[in-house]
Design a protein around this motif. Structure first.
Motif, short mmCIF file in Angstrom:
data_model
loop_
_atom_site.label_atom_id
_atom_site.label_comp_id
_atom_site.label_asym_id
_atom_site.label_seq_id
_atom_site.Cartn_x
_atom_site.Cartn_y
_atom_site.Cartn_z
N GLY A 86 -120.34 79.61 -22.68
CA GLY A 86 -120.88 80.94 -22.44
C GLY A 86 -120.63 81.81 -23.67
O GLY A 86 -120.92 81.40 -24.80
N GLN A 87 -120.04 82.98 -23.43
CA GLN A 87 -119.73 83.90 -24.52
C GLN A 87 -118.37 84.53 -24.29
O GLN A 87 -117.89 84.59 -23.15
CB GLN A 87 -120.78 85.01 -24.61
N VAL A 88 -117.76 85.02 -25.38
CA VAL A 88 -116.51 85.77 -25.29
C VAL A 88 -116.62 87.02 -26.15
O VAL A 88 -117.27 87.01 -27.19
CB VAL A 88 -115.27 84.93 -25.72
N TRP A 89 -115.99 88.08 -25.66
CA TRP A 89 -115.96 89.34 -26.40
C TRP A 89 -114.55 89.55 -26.93
O TRP A 89 -113.57 89.36 -26.21
CB TRP A 89 -116.34 90.49 -25.47
N ARG A 90 -114.44 89.90 -28.20
CA ARG A 90 -113.14 90.18 -28.81
C ARG A 90 -113.01 91.70 -28.98
O ARG A 90 -113.69 92.29 -29.83
CB ARG A 90 -113.00 89.48 -30.15
N PRO A 91 -112.14 92.32 -28.19
CA PRO A 91 -112.01 93.77 -28.24
C PRO A 91 -111.59 94.31 -29.61
O PRO A 91 -112.03 95.38 -30.01
CB PRO A 91 -110.94 94.09 -27.20
N SER A 92 -110.76 93.58 -30.34
CA SER A 92 -110.22 94.12 -31.59
C SER A 92 -111.30 94.36 -32.64
O SER A 92 -111.13 95.21 -33.52
CB SER A 92 -109.14 93.20 -32.16
N ASN A 93 -112.43 93.65 -32.56
CA ASN A 93 -113.52 93.91 -33.52
C ASN A 93 -114.85 94.19 -32.82
O ASN A 93 -115.87 94.32 -33.47
CB ASN A 93 -113.66 92.76 -34.53
N ASN A 94 -114.82 94.26 -31.48
CA ASN A 94 -115.99 94.58 -30.66
C ASN A 94 -117.18 93.66 -30.93
O ASN A 94 -118.32 94.08 -30.99
CB ASN A 94 -116.41 96.05 -30.84
N LYS A 95 -116.88 92.36 -31.11
CA LYS A 95 -117.95 91.38 -31.34
C LYS A 95 -117.99 90.36 -30.20
O LYS A 95 -116.96 90.02 -29.63
CB LYS A 95 -117.73 90.67 -32.67
N ILE A 96 -119.20 89.87 -29.93
CA ILE A 96 -119.40 88.83 -28.93
C ILE A 96 -119.69 87.53 -29.67
O ILE A 96 -120.49 87.50 -30.60
CB ILE A 96 -120.55 89.20 -27.97
N TYR A 97 -119.02 86.46 -29.24
CA TYR A 97 -119.12 85.16 -29.89
C TYR A 97 -119.64 84.11 -28.91
O TYR A 97 -119.47 84.24 -27.70
CB TYR A 97 -117.74 84.71 -30.38
N ILE A 98 -120.21 83.05 -29.45
CA ILE A 98 -120.51 81.86 -28.66
C ILE A 98 -119.16 81.35 -28.16
O ILE A 98 -118.23 81.18 -28.95
CB ILE A 98 -121.20 80.78 -29.51
N GLY A 99 -119.04 81.15 -26.86
CA GLY A 99 -117.74 80.80 -26.30
C GLY A 99 -117.71 79.48 -25.59
O GLY A 99 -118.70 79.03 -25.02
N LYS A 100 -116.53 78.88 -25.65
CA LYS A 100 -116.26 77.66 -24.89
C LYS A 100 -114.87 77.78 -24.30
O LYS A 100 -113.99 78.39 -24.90
CB LYS A 100 -116.34 76.42 -25.79
N MET A 101 -114.71 77.21 -23.11
CA MET A 101 -113.41 77.17 -22.45
C MET A 101 -113.14 75.74 -22.00
O MET A 101 -114.05 75.03 -21.61
CB MET A 101 -113.39 78.03 -21.17
N ASP A 102 -111.87 75.37 -22.06
CA ASP A 102 -111.42 74.08 -21.54
C ASP A 102 -110.22 74.34 -20.64
O ASP A 102 -109.20 74.88 -21.09
CB ASP A 102 -111.04 73.13 -22.67
N LEU A 103 -110.35 73.95 -19.39
CA LEU A 103 -109.30 74.14 -18.39
C LEU A 103 -108.50 72.86 -18.25
O LEU A 103 -109.06 71.78 -18.09
CB LEU A 103 -109.93 74.52 -17.05
N ASN A 104 -107.18 73.00 -18.32
CA ASN A 104 -106.28 71.87 -18.11
C ASN A 104 -105.08 72.39 -17.33
O ASN A 104 -104.15 72.94 -17.91
CB ASN A 104 -105.86 71.26 -19.44
#
Length: 129
Positions: A86-104
Motif C-alpha cells: 500500500g502506502q505509508v506517510w512519514r510525518p517528519s517530511n510530510n511525504k507519502i511513499y510506496i509502502g510494504k509491510m511484513d508481519l511476523n
C-alpha cells in the motif's frame, strides 16, 4: 434436507471468515523518528488495513502531536504470508511513499520507498499488549 444443512454450513463458514480479524489489526509502537514515536491503531479500511496515529510520545512522555488521528499506514492490502502492499506517510517530511509491510508475530516491518523501490526507509514496529 442434506442440501439445506450443507448450505447452512457453507454460510456459517463464510460468515466466520468475514468476521475474522486481520492479523495486523491492533496497536503498534513505531520506532523513534526525529525523537518521537507513536502508537498506531491498525484496523480494516475496506479490503485493506489502515493505521491511524492514536498516541504520540517524546523524551518527556506522552504529548498531543498535531498528527494525532492522521493516517500513517494507507490502504495496505494483504498479499498472503504476512505481506502487505500500500502506502505509508512519514510525518517528519510530510511525504507519502510506496509502502510494504511484513508481519511476523508481534513484529511489523514497514518499508517506504521512492524511485521504484531503489531508495527505501525501514522501521520495525512492535505490538502494544
Amino acid at each position: 434436507m442434506k442440501q439445506m444443512i450443507a448450505t447452512l454450513a457453507v454460510s456459517l463458514g463464510l460468515a466466520g471468515a468475514a468476521l475474522a480479524a486481520d492479523p495486523a489489526e491492533g496497536t503498534w509502537k513505531t520506532q523513534p523518528d526525529d525523537g518521537s514515536y507513536a502508537h498506531v491503531a491498525i484496523a480494516p479500511c475496506g479490503s485493506a488495513v489502515c493505521g491511524t496515529i492514536a498516541r504520540t510520545f517524546n523524551d518527556s512522555g506522552e504529548y498531543k502531536s498535531p498528527n494525532l488521528g492522521k493516517t500513517l499506514v494507507i490502504d495496505m492490502v494483504p498479499q498472503g504470508g504476512g505481506a502487505y502492499e500500500g502506502q505509508v506517510w512519514r510525518p517528519s517530511n510530510n511525504k507519502i511513499y510506496i509502502g510494504k509491510m511484513d508481519l511476523n508475530g508481534d513484529s511489523l516491518r514497514l518499508r517506504g520507498c521512492v524511485a521504484g523501490g531503489l531508495i527505501c526507509s525501514k522501521q520495525t514496529w512492535t505490538r502494544v499488549k
